[in-house]
Motif scaffolding. Structure first.
Motif, PDB file in Angstrom:
ATOM      1  N   PHE A 124       7.056   0.535  -6.112  1.00  0.00           N
ATOM      2  CA  PHE A 124       8.064  -0.136  -6.911  1.00  0.00           C
ATOM      3  C   PHE A 124       7.450  -0.556  -8.240  1.00  0.00           C
ATOM      4  CE2 PHE A 124       9.968  -1.509  -2.625  1.00  0.00           C
ATOM      5  CZ  PHE A 124      10.700  -0.341  -2.539  1.00  0.00           C
ATOM      6  N   CYS A 171       2.610 -10.335  -1.462  1.00  0.00           N
ATOM      7  CA  CYS A 171       2.362  -8.901  -1.339  1.00  0.00           C
ATOM      8  C   CYS A 171       1.210  -8.632  -0.362  1.00  0.00           C
ATOM      9  CB  CYS A 171       2.027  -8.302  -2.705  1.00  0.00           C
ATOM     10  SG  CYS A 171       1.645  -6.539  -2.591  1.00  0.00           S
ATOM     11  N   ILE A 197       3.146  -4.202 -10.932  1.00  0.00           N
ATOM     12  CA  ILE A 197       2.772  -3.694  -9.611  1.00  0.00           C
ATOM     13  C   ILE A 197       1.838  -2.506  -9.802  1.00  0.00           C
ATOM     14  CG2 ILE A 197       3.613  -2.506  -7.547  1.00  0.00           C
ATOM     15  CD1 ILE A 197       6.209  -4.145  -7.824  1.00  0.00           C
ATOM     16  N   CYS A 226       0.811  -0.284  -4.022  1.00  0.00           N
ATOM     17  CA  CYS A 226       2.114  -0.614  -3.426  1.00  0.00           C
ATOM     18  C   CYS A 226       2.514   0.421  -2.381  1.00  0.00           C
ATOM     19  CB  CYS A 226       3.191  -0.691  -4.502  1.00  0.00           C
ATOM     20  SG  CYS A 226       4.860  -0.966  -3.829  1.00  0.00           S
ATOM     21  N   THR A 227       2.838  -0.074  -1.188  1.00  0.00           N
ATOM     22  CA  THR A 227       3.280   0.790  -0.086  1.00  0.00           C
ATOM     23  C   THR A 227       4.770   0.621   0.178  1.00  0.00           C
ATOM     24  OG1 THR A 227       2.782  -0.968   1.470  1.00  0.00           O
ATOM     25  CG2 THR A 227       1.022   0.638   1.040  1.00  0.00           C
ATOM     26  N   GLU A 228       5.453  -0.142  -0.694  1.00  0.00           N
ATOM     27  CA  GLU A 228       6.845  -0.546  -0.473  1.00  0.00           C
ATOM     28  C   GLU A 228       6.952  -1.367   0.812  1.00  0.00           C
ATOM     29  OE1 GLU A 228       9.560   2.719  -0.931  1.00  0.00           O
ATOM     30  OE2 GLU A 228       8.821   3.196  -2.945  1.00  0.00           O
ATOM     31  N   CYS A 229       5.837  -1.922   1.233  1.00  0.00           N
ATOM     32  CA  CYS A 229       5.725  -2.772   2.425  1.00  0.00           C
ATOM     33  C   CYS A 229       5.939  -2.011   3.731  1.00  0.00           C
ATOM     34  CB  CYS A 229       6.655  -3.985   2.356  1.00  0.00           C
ATOM     35  SG  CYS A 229       6.063  -5.291   1.258  1.00  0.00           S
ATOM     36  N   PRO A 283      10.815  -5.133   1.592  1.00  0.00           N
ATOM     37  CA  PRO A 283       9.795  -5.344   0.569  1.00  0.00           C
ATOM     38  C   PRO A 283       9.731  -6.831   0.202  1.00  0.00           C
ATOM     39  CG  PRO A 283      11.623  -4.005  -0.282  1.00  0.00           C
ATOM     40  CD  PRO A 283      11.896  -4.260   1.161  1.00  0.00           C
ATOM     41  N   CYS A 328       8.271  -8.516  -2.189  1.00  0.00           N
ATOM     42  CA  CYS A 328       8.476  -8.921  -3.594  1.00  0.00           C
ATOM     43  C   CYS A 328       9.960  -9.015  -3.918  1.00  0.00           C
ATOM     44  CB  CYS A 328       7.767  -7.959  -4.538  1.00  0.00           C
ATOM     45  SG  CYS A 328       8.192  -6.220  -4.271  1.00  0.00           S
TER      46      CYS A 328
HETATM   47  S1  SF4 Z   1       6.913  -3.584  -2.096  1.00  0.00           S
HETATM   48 FE1  SF4 Z   1       5.422  -4.718  -0.816  1.00  0.00          FE
HETATM   49  S2  SF4 Z   1       3.489  -3.673  -1.234  1.00  0.00           S
HETATM   50 FE2  SF4 Z   1       4.857  -3.103  -2.921  1.00  0.00          FE
HETATM   51  S3  SF4 Z   1       4.494  -4.653  -4.529  1.00  0.00           S
HETATM   52 FE3  SF4 Z   1       6.217  -5.355  -3.293  1.00  0.00          FE
HETATM   53  S4  SF4 Z   1       5.293  -6.760  -1.793  1.00  0.00           S
HETATM   54 FE4  SF4 Z   1       3.634  -5.449  -2.620  1.00  0.00          FE
END
Ligand code: SF4
Ligand code: SF4
Length: 88
Positions: free
Chosen positions: A3, A19, A33, A38-41, A48, A50
């Protein structure tokens, strides 16, 4: 698969400590980011983190530029209603 934080970000700090990948960093003119982190959680959380905490509609977008919190999703006000002249 990452993201991005874009110009609407108000640098409120809410997302940074959440995060799980430590992918968010304070930067000017707005937070950023790290796409490499970033793994998109995926694998850590169902949503996610964030975007779940971000109070600003449109501040975080996916790889296609689609806002994760689109206009109206947090305020409940449609973009048309926000753009309409005040009746007060
Ligand atoms: S989606 Fe998850 S891993 Fe990516 S920036 Fe947001 S909190 Fe971090
Ligand atoms: S929570 Fe949203 S507005 Fe706050 S720093 Fe993160 S991206 Fe910016």
């Amino acid at each position: 698969m990452a993201f991005r934080i874009v110009a609407g970000c108000t640098n409120c700090w809410a997302c940074l400590p959440l995060c799980p990948q430590e992918a968010i960093r304070a930067a000017a003119p707005h937070f950023q980011i790290d796409a490499a982190r970033c793994t998109e959680c995926v694998g850590d959380f169902a949503d996610p983190q964030c975007a779940s905490i971000c109070p600003v509609e449109g501040a975080i977008v996916d790889a296609t530029g689609r806002p994760l919190n689109p206009p109206g999703s947090l305020t409940g006000l449609s973009p048309e209603r926000i753009a309409a002249p005040s009746t007060f």
